[in-house]
Structures are given as C-alpha cells and as structure tokens.
Design an enzyme around this catalytic site. Structure first.
Site, PDB file in Angstrom:
ATOM      1  N   CYS A 113      -0.537  -0.108  -8.130  1.00 34.73           N
ATOM      2  CA  CYS A 113      -0.543  -0.158  -9.608  1.00 34.73           C
ATOM      3  C   CYS A 113      -2.246   0.542 -10.065  1.00 34.73           C
ATOM      4  O   CYS A 113      -3.246  -0.329  -9.372  1.00 34.73           O
ATOM      5  CB  CYS A 113      -0.730  -1.488 -10.240  1.00 34.73           C
TER       6      CYS A 113
ATOM      7  N   ARG B 103      -2.979   6.929  -6.498  1.00 34.76           N
ATOM      8  CA  ARG B 103      -2.920   5.197  -5.843  1.00 34.76           C
ATOM      9  C   ARG B 103      -1.189   5.369  -5.647  1.00 34.76           C
ATOM     10  O   ARG B 103      -0.721   4.161  -4.801  1.00 34.76           O
ATOM     11  CB  ARG B 103      -3.157   4.256  -6.813  1.00 34.76           C
TER      12      ARG B 103
ATOM     13  N   TRP C 205       3.552   0.245  -9.824  1.00 35.05           N
ATOM     14  CA  TRP C 205       4.289   0.438  -8.649  1.00 35.05           C
ATOM     15  C   TRP C 205       5.335  -0.977  -8.642  1.00 35.05           C
ATOM     16  O   TRP C 205       4.772  -1.973  -8.255  1.00 35.05           O
ATOM     17  CB  TRP C 205       3.504   0.393  -7.519  1.00 35.05           C
TER      18      TRP C 205
ATOM     19  N   ASN D 136      -2.108  -5.699 -12.263  1.00 40.40           N
ATOM     20  CA  ASN D 136      -2.038  -5.217 -10.857  1.00 40.40           C
ATOM     21  C   ASN D 136      -2.005  -6.632  -9.903  1.00 40.40           C
ATOM     22  O   ASN D 136      -2.958  -7.358  -9.852  1.00 40.40           O
ATOM     23  CB  ASN D 136      -2.973  -4.432 -10.506  1.00 40.40           C
ATOM     24  N   GLY D 137      -0.991  -6.798  -9.087  1.00 42.29           N
ATOM     25  CA  GLY D 137      -0.761  -8.074  -8.187  1.00 42.29           C
ATOM     26  C   GLY D 137       0.410  -8.498  -8.391  1.00 42.29           C
ATOM     27  O   GLY D 137       1.508  -8.221  -9.127  1.00 42.29           O
TER      28      GLY D 137
ATOM     29  N   GLU E 250       0.193   8.142  14.948  1.00 50.15           N
ATOM     30  CA  GLU E 250      -0.350   8.638  13.886  1.00 50.15           C
ATOM     31  C   GLU E 250       0.492   9.783  13.317  1.00 50.15           C
ATOM     32  O   GLU E 250       0.932  10.000  12.468  1.00 50.15           O
ATOM     33  CB  GLU E 250      -1.802   8.920  13.969  1.00 50.15           C
TER      34      GLU E 250
ATOM     35  N   LYS F  30       2.797  10.058  10.230  1.00 48.02           N
ATOM     36  CA  LYS F  30       2.400  11.145   8.934  1.00 48.02           C
ATOM     37  C   LYS F  30       3.801  11.904   8.712  1.00 48.02           C
ATOM     38  O   LYS F  30       4.002  12.200   7.590  1.00 48.02           O
ATOM     39  CB  LYS F  30       1.432  12.344   9.565  1.00 48.02           C
TER      40      LYS F  30
ATOM     41  N   GLU G 143       6.047   9.331   6.593  1.00 48.38           N
ATOM     42  CA  GLU G 143       5.726   9.247   5.127  1.00 48.38           C
ATOM     43  C   GLU G 143       5.777  10.386   3.996  1.00 48.38           C
ATOM     44  O   GLU G 143       6.143  10.318   2.945  1.00 48.38           O
ATOM     45  CB  GLU G 143       4.498   8.356   5.080  1.00 48.38           C
TER      46      GLU G 143
ATOM     47  N   HIS H  39      12.203   4.016  29.421  1.00 46.43           N
ATOM     48  CA  HIS H  39      12.780   2.589  29.216  1.00 46.43           C
ATOM     49  C   HIS H  39      13.685   2.609  28.032  1.00 46.43           C
ATOM     50  O   HIS H  39      13.708   1.277  27.665  1.00 46.43           O
ATOM     51  CB  HIS H  39      11.527   1.597  29.321  1.00 46.43           C
TER      52      HIS H  39
ATOM     53  N   LYS I 145      -1.281   4.379  -2.417  1.00 49.62           N
ATOM     54  CA  LYS I 145      -2.455   4.854  -1.615  1.00 49.62           C
ATOM     55  C   LYS I 145      -3.346   3.540  -1.305  1.00 49.62           C
ATOM     56  O   LYS I 145      -3.610   3.275  -0.182  1.00 49.62           O
ATOM     57  CB  LYS I 145      -3.559   5.806  -2.398  1.00 49.62           C
TER      58      LYS I 145
HETATM   59  O1  M6R Z   1      -6.857   1.650   2.786  1.00 54.12           O
HETATM   60  P1  M6R Z   1      -6.492   1.084   4.251  1.00 54.12           P
HETATM   61  O2  M6R Z   1      -6.916   1.936   5.343  1.00 54.12           O
HETATM   62  O3  M6R Z   1      -6.470  -0.050   4.418  1.00 54.12           O
HETATM   63  O4  M6R Z   1      -4.860   1.440   4.190  1.00 54.12           O
HETATM   64  C1  M6R Z   1      -3.967   1.135   5.257  1.00 54.12           C
HETATM   65  C2  M6R Z   1      -2.621   1.707   5.254  1.00 54.12           C
HETATM   66  O5  M6R Z   1      -2.135   1.291   3.898  1.00 54.12           O
HETATM   67  C3  M6R Z   1      -2.745   3.486   5.093  1.00 54.12           C
HETATM   68  O6  M6R Z   1      -3.398   3.654   6.329  1.00 54.12           O
HETATM   69  C4  M6R Z   1      -1.357   3.667   5.200  1.00 54.12           C
HETATM   70  O7  M6R Z   1      -0.489   3.620   6.449  1.00 54.12           O
HETATM   71  C5  M6R Z   1      -1.475   5.434   4.821  1.00 54.12           C
HETATM   72  N1  M6R Z   1      -0.298   5.840   3.861  1.00 54.12           N
HETATM   73  C6  M6R Z   1      -1.263   6.257   5.948  1.00 54.12           C
HETATM   74  O8  M6R Z   1      -1.352   7.664   5.730  1.00 54.12           O
END
Ligand code: M6R
Length: 618
Positions: free
Chosen positions: A2, A27, A75, A101-102, A491, A495, A498, A514, A613
């Site tokens: 949000c 965001r 959101w 927001n929250g 990682e 990527k 997501e 395994h 974000k």
């Molecule tokens: O802002 P932050 O680094 O604390 O965020 C952590 C995760 O939410 C963030 O890395 C998320 O996994 C990303 N979408 C990855 O691309």
C-alpha cells in the site's frame, strides 16, 4: 505494498495525488483511490480497481479544485481487491476520510463494539474500523480530528500508517504511523505539506522531509507549523532532514522496464557503493567502512553474527555468512526474519545481529531486530533506503548506496548487498588479523574490477534473450549451484518464479540426488552455476547425472572453460574472479534470463501479480 499520498496547500491537489500514486506504483497494489476536499468543505471520493491509470480515468470527470486530499494504492489484506474495499474509506457521517497501510489486528473486536453503537460497515477492511472509531470518539467527546485520532490509535493493536481528513476543516491532515512508513514533506516557503509512504512522490516538490517514528501523530495544517505528538507521551521534537534521492533513478532512462534498467545500472551503482570505501593505498588497496571503524571493539570481539532478512536479502545473507566465516572466522547464522521474530531465540553475550534490507521497511525484518534488541544484541543494518525504519532502528550500519530500486524483482540491491558484505568481512577480517593480507589486497583489487566484468556479462544480453525462449514453455525449472553459488541458485529460482510465474527450485547441486533428481526429464530445464572454483569438478559430475536422465542443461561458466562446453552447448560466460566474488557475476545472467522469460510471456515485469516492493505487513 500500500502507498499513501496526501497534500495540503494552495495547489490543485488532484495532479499531486495522481502523480504521487504513480511514483508509488512500484510498491505493488491492486486498487487505488483518492479523496479531495474543496475550500467550501465538499468531499469527493474516487476509487478504481487495477492500475492508477484507471483511477486517473475516473477522476477526469472531477471538477473539484480542492487543495486538500489523500490518496492510496491498496494491496489487499482484509477483503478482496474491489472498489468497495479500496481506500479512502469514509466515516458514517461522510465527514471523515482515511487511507491506511498496515493491519489492525483487533479490528473484529472494535467492529463489534461500534456495531453495538449503531455503526454500519460497507467494506470488508480493517481500515474502515479506524475511521468509524475516530468519528465515534469525536462525537462522544466533542473533540477535533487530532484528538480523535490520538485517542483512537490507543485502542488499535497492530500496524498502521494513516492519513485522515475532515471535510469541515479543508486545510488539515492528521497522519500517524506505527511499524509502517510515513514521511512528511515540508514545502519550501508557502506553508504547504506533502505526505507519502516514501520520499519519491515528495522529492519533486521539496527537499525537506520529516520521518515519523512509531506511535507518532502529525497534525499537518496549511500555513501553520507542523506539530508531532506521541500517542502516549504528548508533544515531541522532530528533525527535518534533507531528502537523499537521485531523481534520475525514478525514470526508466530509455529502458522498457525498471528491472532491465536496474540490471544494466549495476556496474555504475556498484562503483557508487564502493566509492570512498575501497581505496588504492600504499601500492595496494584498503577498505574503510565508518561503522566498522566506530564500533571496532564490539565487532572485533563479536561472539557470533546472526543475519536476519527476507527474500533476495536473505540470499545475500547466505553469501554474507560465507564471507564473514571465511575472512573473520566468526560463526555466523542466517535466519529468515519472519521465523526469527517468533522463535525462542538465544542471543549470546557479544552477539551482533546484521539486518539486511533494500527497502528498510520490511515488517518481518523490523520485528526481528526488535526481538534481537530486546535480548541485548547490537544491530548492524545493511540497508539501501536512506532514513528508512530499519536504518533508524539499527545501532549502526552501512548504507548500500545503489540508488532507489523500483522493479519489484530485486536485482541491483542483491549485488549491492553482497558488495557491502564483502567490504564488511574484509574490513573486519583485517581488524581481527584473520585475513591473509595478500588475499585481502587481491579481493579488494578484484572488487574494483567487478563493474567492468559485469559489463562483459551484460554484453551477452542478446544471447540470453534467445536462450530465454526455451523457458517460456517450461512449467518447472531447477537451479543448481554449490558453495558460493548455492545462494545464487536460490536467487535465480526466486527471480524466475516471481516475474515469470514458472515454478523454480534452487538447490545445492549435490543435494539433487537426494530427491529432486526424480523430477528430471526432457521437459525440465536445469540451470547449473558452475564457475571454475574448488567444487568445479564435483559440479561437472552433477551435470552428468542430469544429462544421463535426459535433462536439458544450461550453464553459467567461467570464460574459456572448454570442458563444460563439450557437455553443454547452452552456456553463458562470466569473467574469472576470486570464488568469493563470483556470485556478483553469476547472478547477472540469471537476472537477465528471468527478465526475458517474463517479457516473452508478455507479463508485467515491474509489477508482478500479488507482489509488493516493500512488504510492510507480516
Ligand atoms: O526490502 P527488503 O530487502 O527487506 O525486501 C525483502 C524481500 O521482500 C525482497 O527481497 C523480495 O523477495 C523481492 N521481491 C525479491 O526480488
């Protein structure tokens, strides 16, 4: 997650609200809305599901020239994404409007109590409860909006950033925060104020900003001094800071997506990250981190480190563990912040908790550092967003300095975080005498060469784009790496998941046998991260295991590796570098690969579905 924007001043508010929401789009959100009040006290509310552009379309019929307003991107947490659930929510009388927001955890109880007093609710949100509660308090106590908000928030359990307006006072916003970010831009000269979830919507209007602390309420009135009160202790002093934001980071600079721009920004921003920190000295190199200098005693004598973070930052933490253990010989654990905060954690005397976060606002990471602080740990922040909540709650730390990251899929933040962790481990290792001086010098020299080496990897962009076509039809992918590059496998998989919505797993390559090996067939692309390091020959054996089960393999290899080329035709080369720095190169093709797969699948790269974000709720 949000986003909040608000304004009071002399300018027409609508363009400020819409423009501000667009700057917060990165965001992540599913609906948007705004409330505008005219000088005569007429309030109009507009809402739309989907993009801010849909809201903008709806407001085209607006002939309200109000100069007070609040706006929001939602959101969904409580209730589906819909016009009814979108913010702002309006009180029963129609006088008050709120954006939030929250999460208000006791909203169901408050809702029941208000229903007994005649209040009805239109939405499924927890937010509507706050505005009705404020109105109820204002009515029974005959008090103004500020007093109503201060009292209502004492009854709310949970997290909030809110902005509330009352159409009967068309110059005032009352805003507050607890565990969710909120900043106030102090207009230069004519008594105007801006509010926003972060500095990006504010920066084009003013350079002066106030970050609210938890449980603080700001009474913001056109032409008057800003007032800030703690909900329990009353009036508090606040600090007006300068916004530290490079506005060029907020546009795409000719790239079709922020994510691609940020991948290509890496050589330049890593130079920014190292500027003034890695320096040539006495015919060699030195690294200077002011936080390490200032807290030398505690850091040198640390009994152990625990790294807390989430998502990509957690993957950077896994590399950080290896760097710290290698160069400093101090035991280091890496914990998911979301687990750590609720675990029955043991904090050793002398333990230091390192919190890694791009946004500096991740609710789980923030809560994890509070848990660590309560048990006496010193907290060292590795944060990108200057002035963010985690940066302010940490005892000390090092900013990543890679500029604002907009793409939801984190790219340059990861390489920046790993670079900071390398500098940290080398600086501390030198202080402890645990690092070999020749290796120290060599790794620092190589760090300075990395931006150019990343450029060389980026030159293979077209090849990676062609390779990506194979992946668009895949339903599952496996990423395998070992040692320094096991976190890169995680990682790479994250990527792809997501932004391409393809199921992907990262695994330590030797662990495949395994279990996951059962999945291998001709339809399963397997990506090996196989630079020329001490586990190189081992990983070739793992490749053979996949090939003999007809798996299709792709490999990230070191330049001039002819051995792997003989068994795998789909390779991307990375330049040679010390093994501990190889993740900074090997991750880049994986970032590009997931980007091109998402583009080929015509997906929304910068705002993937369901993702935010900065994840400011737990
Ligand atoms: O802002 P932050 O680094 O604390 O965020 C952590 C995760 O939410 C963030 O890395 C998320 O996994 C990303 N979408 C990855 O691309």
């Amino acid at each position: 997650m949000c986003g909040i924007v608000g304004y009071t001043g002399n300018r027409p508010v609508l363009p400020i609200l819409i423009g501000g929401l667009k700057k917060l789009e990165y965001r992540g959100y599913d609906s948007a809305g705004c409330a505008i009040v005219t000088g005569e006290g007429r309030m109009e509310v507009y809402k739309a599901t989907g993009k801010v552009a849909n809201l903008e379309d709806k407001t085209r019929e607006c002939n309200n020239h109000g100069t007070l307003g609040i706006a929001h991107t939602r959101w969904a947490t409580h209730g589906v994404p819909s016009v009814t659930n979108a913010h702002p929510h309006v009180s029963q009388s129609g006088n008050l409007a709120i954006v939030h927001n929250g999460i208000i955890e006791n909203y169901a109880t408050l809702c029941e109590q208000l229903k007994k007093r005649g209040y009805t609710f239109k939405s499924q949100t927890d937010t509507e409860v706050i505005v009705q509660l404020i109105e109820y308090i204002m009515t029974i106590r005959d008090c103004d909006l500020a007093a109503g908000v201060l009292s209502a928030l004492k009854l709310c359990i949970g997290a909030y950033a809110i902005a509330v307006i009352d159409r009967r006072n068309p110059t005032r916003i009352v805003a507050a925060r607890k565990s969710s970010p909120l900043a106030i831009g102090v207009g230069e000269g004519n008594g105007e104020f801006f509010i926003a979830s972060d500095a990006s919507p504010i920066a084009e209007y003013t350079k002066k900003i106030v970050y609210l602390n938890d449980e603080e309420v700001a009474i913001i009135e056109k032409g008057k001094e800003l007032q800030v009160e703690n909900i329990r202790t009353g009036s508090v002093d606040f600090e007006i800071k300068d916004i530290d934001l490079d506005l060029t980071m907020l546009d795409k600079g000719g790239f079709p997506h922020f994510m691609l721009k940020e991948i290509f920004d890496q050589p330049a921003v890593l130079k920014d990250c190292m500027r003034g920190r890695v320096i040539a000295a006495d015919g060699g190199y030195r690294v200077i981190l002011s936080a390490v200098e200032q807290h030398k005693q505690k850091l040198v004598n640390a009994s152990r480190f625990t790294i807390v973070s989430c998502g990509t930052s957690w993957h950077a933490g896994l590399i950080g563990k290896q760097l710290i253990e290698h160069f400093c010989r101090i035991h280091t654990e890496v914990a998911y912040a979301s687990e750590y905060r609720y675990n029955d954690i043991v904090v050793d005397p002398g333990e230091i908790v390192i919190a890694i976060s791009q946004s500096g606002e991740t609710a789980d990471t923030l809560a994890a550092i509070e848990a660590a602080r309560e048990r006496g740990a010193m907290v060292f922040g590795i944060v990108n967003s200057v002035g963010s909540s985690i940066a302010r709650r940490a005892d000390t730390g090092t900013y990543v300095h890679i500029g604002q990251e907009i793409g939801v899929a984190s790219t340059k933040a990861f390489t920046g975080q790993v670079t900071v962790l390398a500098m940290f481990a080398l600086a501390l290792g030198m202080e402890r005498g645990s690092v070999d001086p020749a290796e120290y010098n060599e790794v620092l020299r190589e760090l300075t060469l990395l931006p150019d080496k990343i450029e060389r990897v980026l030159q293979q962009n077209d090849k990676i784009r062609d390779m990506a076509r194979t992946f668009t039809y895949a339903r599952n992918c496996l990423y395998l790496g070992r040692g320094w590059n096991y976190p890169v496998a995680l990682e790479g998989a994250l990527k792809l998941k997501e932004i391409s919505y393809i199921h992907a797993e990262g695994y330590p390559a030797a662990e495949m046998k395994h279990g996951p090996i059962a999945l291998i067939d001709q339809d399963m692309p397997v990506i090996f991260i196989a630079p020329h390091d001490r586990l190189y020959h081992k990983i070739i054996s793992n490749m053979q295991e996949v090939i003999s089960r007809k798996g299709r393999i792709f490999a990230i290899i070191t330049e001039n590796d002819h051995t792997i080329r003989k068994i795998c035709s789909d390779v991307i080369e990375i330049p040679e570098t010390p093994a501990c720095l190889s993740p900074l190169l090997s991750v880049v093709p994986l970032q590009l690969l997931s980007y091109h797969v998402a583009v080929a699948k015509q997906l929304d790269v910068d705002q993937p579905r369901n993702l935010a974000k900065s994840v400011t709720v737990e």
